[in-house]
Write a protein that holds these residues in place. Structure first.
Motif, PDB file in Angstrom:
ATOM      1  N   MET A 212       0.830  -1.200   0.000  1.00  0.00           N
ATOM      2  CA  MET A 212       0.000   0.000   0.000  1.00  0.00           C
ATOM      3  C   MET A 212       0.869   1.256   0.000  1.00  0.00           C
ATOM      4  O   MET A 212       0.531   2.244  -0.654  1.00  0.00           O
ATOM      5  N   TRP A 213       1.975   1.215   0.751  1.00  0.00           N
ATOM      6  CA  TRP A 213       2.845   2.391   0.750  1.00  0.00           C
ATOM      7  C   TRP A 213       3.391   2.660  -0.645  1.00  0.00           C
ATOM      8  O   TRP A 213       3.559   3.822  -1.052  1.00  0.00           O
ATOM      9  N   THR A 214       3.683   1.619  -1.407  1.00  0.00           N
ATOM     10  CA  THR A 214       4.129   1.799  -2.787  1.00  0.00           C
ATOM     11  C   THR A 214       3.100   2.600  -3.575  1.00  0.00           C
ATOM     12  O   THR A 214       3.444   3.508  -4.345  1.00  0.00           O
ATOM     13  N   ARG A 215       1.828   2.281  -3.350  1.00  0.00           N
ATOM     14  CA  ARG A 215       0.747   3.017  -4.007  1.00  0.00           C
ATOM     15  C   ARG A 215       0.675   4.459  -3.488  1.00  0.00           C
ATOM     16  O   ARG A 215       0.510   5.404  -4.259  1.00  0.00           O
ATOM     17  N   VAL A 216       0.806   4.612  -2.174  1.00  0.00           N
ATOM     18  CA  VAL A 216       0.781   5.955  -1.578  1.00  0.00           C
ATOM     19  C   VAL A 216       1.878   6.824  -2.177  1.00  0.00           C
ATOM     20  O   VAL A 216       1.637   7.965  -2.618  1.00  0.00           O
ATOM     21  N   ALA A 217       3.100   6.300  -2.179  1.00  0.00           N
ATOM     22  CA  ALA A 217       4.236   7.078  -2.672  1.00  0.00           C
ATOM     23  C   ALA A 217       4.075   7.424  -4.147  1.00  0.00           C
ATOM     24  O   ALA A 217       4.396   8.549  -4.577  1.00  0.00           O
ATOM     25  N   ARG A 218       3.566   6.488  -4.925  1.00  0.00           N
ATOM     26  CA  ARG A 218       3.372   6.739  -6.354  1.00  0.00           C
ATOM     27  C   ARG A 218       2.303   7.796  -6.591  1.00  0.00           C
ATOM     28  O   ARG A 218       2.511   8.762  -7.330  1.00  0.00           O
ATOM     29  N   ASP A 219       1.153   7.638  -5.922  1.00  0.00           N
ATOM     30  CA  ASP A 219       0.040   8.567  -6.131  1.00  0.00           C
ATOM     31  C   ASP A 219       0.352   9.954  -5.580  1.00  0.00           C
ATOM     32  O   ASP A 219       0.104  10.977  -6.234  1.00  0.00           O
ATOM     33  N   GLN A 220       0.884  10.004  -4.359  1.00  0.00           N
ATOM     34  CA  GLN A 220       1.207  11.294  -3.757  1.00  0.00           C
ATOM     35  C   GLN A 220       2.332  11.982  -4.518  1.00  0.00           C
ATOM     36  O   GLN A 220       2.314  13.207  -4.717  1.00  0.00           O
ATOM     37  N   GLY A 221       3.312  11.206  -4.944  1.00  0.00           N
ATOM     38  CA  GLY A 221       4.398  11.781  -5.729  1.00  0.00           C
ATOM     39  C   GLY A 221       3.890  12.397  -7.026  1.00  0.00           C
ATOM     40  O   GLY A 221       4.328  13.490  -7.418  1.00  0.00           O
ATOM     41  N   ALA A 222       2.953  11.694  -7.677  1.00  0.00           N
ATOM     42  CA  ALA A 222       2.390  12.215  -8.917  1.00  0.00           C
ATOM     43  C   ALA A 222       1.654  13.525  -8.690  1.00  0.00           C
ATOM     44  O   ALA A 222       1.770  14.476  -9.476  1.00  0.00           O
ATOM     45  N   VAL A 223       0.886  13.598  -7.605  1.00  0.00           N
ATOM     46  CA  VAL A 223       0.151  14.823  -7.276  1.00  0.00           C
ATOM     47  C   VAL A 223       1.119  15.966  -6.990  1.00  0.00           C
ATOM     48  O   VAL A 223       0.881  17.120  -7.369  1.00  0.00           O
ATOM     49  N   MET A 224       2.234  15.645  -6.309  1.00  0.00           N
ATOM     50  CA  MET A 224       3.197  16.671  -5.898  1.00  0.00           C
ATOM     51  C   MET A 224       4.260  16.962  -6.958  1.00  0.00           C
ATOM     52  O   MET A 224       5.073  17.889  -6.797  1.00  0.00           O
ATOM     53  N   GLY A 225       4.293  16.158  -8.025  1.00  0.00           N
ATOM     54  CA  GLY A 225       5.271  16.369  -9.078  1.00  0.00           C
ATOM     55  C   GLY A 225       6.665  15.895  -8.737  1.00  0.00           C
ATOM     56  O   GLY A 225       7.660  16.435  -9.240  1.00  0.00           O
ATOM     57  N   ILE A 226       6.766  14.860  -7.884  1.00  0.00           N
ATOM     58  CA  ILE A 226       8.060  14.287  -7.527  1.00  0.00           C
ATOM     59  C   ILE A 226       7.988  12.774  -7.690  1.00  0.00           C
ATOM     60  O   ILE A 226       6.898  12.195  -7.845  1.00  0.00           O
ATOM     61  N   SER A 227       9.136  12.107  -7.643  1.00  0.00           N
ATOM     62  CA  SER A 227       9.157  10.654  -7.779  1.00  0.00           C
ATOM     63  C   SER A 227       8.663   9.988  -6.507  1.00  0.00           C
ATOM     64  O   SER A 227       8.671  10.591  -5.423  1.00  0.00           O
ATOM     65  N   ALA A 228       8.259   8.732  -6.641  1.00  0.00           N
ATOM     66  CA  ALA A 228       7.839   7.958  -5.467  1.00  0.00           C
ATOM     67  C   ALA A 228       8.981   7.836  -4.473  1.00  0.00           C
ATOM     68  O   ALA A 228       8.788   7.909  -3.254  1.00  0.00           O
ATOM     69  N   GLU A 229      10.193   7.668  -4.974  1.00  0.00           N
ATOM     70  CA  GLU A 229      11.359   7.522  -4.104  1.00  0.00           C
ATOM     71  C   GLU A 229      11.626   8.807  -3.316  1.00  0.00           C
ATOM     72  O   GLU A 229      11.936   8.766  -2.119  1.00  0.00           O
ATOM     73  N   GLU A 230      11.476   9.941  -3.986  1.00  0.00           N
ATOM     74  CA  GLU A 230      11.687  11.211  -3.307  1.00  0.00           C
ATOM     75  C   GLU A 230      10.602  11.469  -2.266  1.00  0.00           C
ATOM     76  O   GLU A 230      10.879  11.982  -1.182  1.00  0.00           O
ATOM     77  N   PHE A 231       9.367  11.091  -2.611  1.00  0.00           N
ATOM     78  CA  PHE A 231       8.279  11.245  -1.640  1.00  0.00           C
ATOM     79  C   PHE A 231       8.569  10.434  -0.383  1.00  0.00           C
ATOM     80  O   PHE A 231       8.423  10.935   0.742  1.00  0.00           O
TER      81      PHE A 231
END
Length: 280
Positions: A212-231
């Motif tokens: 689920m965190w993988t999904r969180v990081a991907r979705d939130q990163g997309a909204v914020m304009g950053i990578s999942a790893e950076e998020f």
């Protein structure tokens, strides 16, 4: 009836025989969404504490995989493919557990989903999907097991809320609302059934390293304009205890709440988040 002589809750110890050295010996626990992540870690923790475990999981393959791990720990296990959004599945779940294992002592409402979006981008489908799995299913799964627990005059329900249920967020409003709903229904169910010896609590995890965190990081990163790893890197830096959370961190607290050690606790929302939320 004289004051103080009405029905009293059963003392939360000694009602069920316990195996020597085992906190949950002789008890049966259901874990929804037990095929992976926090659910899997919880199923294994409860088994280590002596419980027989029912893995109620939508994915039959992952349910059986966790059930096999429970059996390898020397406990009985059932893998029950279950859609927690369908009341017919929840009824079948309870009937199957009673037929196979005879009782239900613990329910862990772990199944949940996540989607991020800015408030103006949230659709009715998004809202309904999140609320159906994360809040509605928690209530109706609890409702399904309650008659069994009431007849036993004991039981422990542990719900998975989140730190999101205690704070606001600009990017995942429906998710936060759903987890706040879990905190609220936990308190109401606790009040409604305390006199029948049933305790209801919830845990509020933080940033847990799961699928689920993988999904969180991907979705939130997309909204914020950053990578999942950076998020993930930015979030990890905000944790006072200095690391991301592991599923086992949450499972340990769930095991405590399911056991007699928490026998005088009900209606509580325990933060298990490395210090991210230090209120309520």
């Amino acid at each position: 009836m004289a004051r103080g002589t009405g029905p009293q809750a059963a003392v939360y110890s000694g009602t069920v025989s316990r195996l020597e050295g085992s906190e949950l010996g002789g008890r049966v626990a259901i874990v929804t969404g037990g095929g992976q992540g926090i659910g899997r870690a919880t199923a294994l923790e409860l088994a280590r504490l002596g419980a027989d475990v029912v893995v109620a999981e939508l994915n039959a393959e992952s349910a059986e995989r966790t059930a096999k791990e429970v059996r390898n720990l020397g406990r009985k296990a059932l893998a029950l493919p279950t859609d927690v959004t369908k009341r017919s599945d929840l009824t079948r779940m309870v009937d199957s557990v009673r037929a196979e294992l005879g009782r239900i002592d613990v329910l862990v409402n772990n199944a949940g989903i996540y989607r991020a979006a800015l408030p103006l981008d949230v659709t009715e489908e998004h809202w309904d999907a999140i609320m159906t799995v994360n809040a509605r299913a928690v209530f109706f799964a609890s409702q399904a097991v309650l008659p069994v627990m009431i007849s036993q005059r004991r039981g422990a329900i542990v719900n998975l809320a989140s730190m999101a249920g205690k704070i606001g967020s600009p990017n995942n409003l429906p998710y936060n609302v759903s987890k706040a709903a879990v905190v609220s229904l936990t308190k109401s169910l606790a009040l409604a059934h305390a006199k029948e010896g049933i305790r209801v609590n919830c845990v509020c995890p933080g940033f847990v390293e799961t699928d689920m965190w993988t999904r969180v990081a991907r979705d939130q990163g997309a909204v914020m304009g950053i990578s999942a790893e950076e998020f993930t890197r930015r979030r990890a830096q905000t944790v006072p205890l200095g690391r991301m959370e592991r599923p086992e961190d949450v499972a340990a607290v769930i095991g405590f709440l399911a056991s007699d050690r928490a026998g005088y606790m009900t209606g509580q929302a325990l933060s298990v988040d490395g210090g991210l939320v230090m209120h309520g």
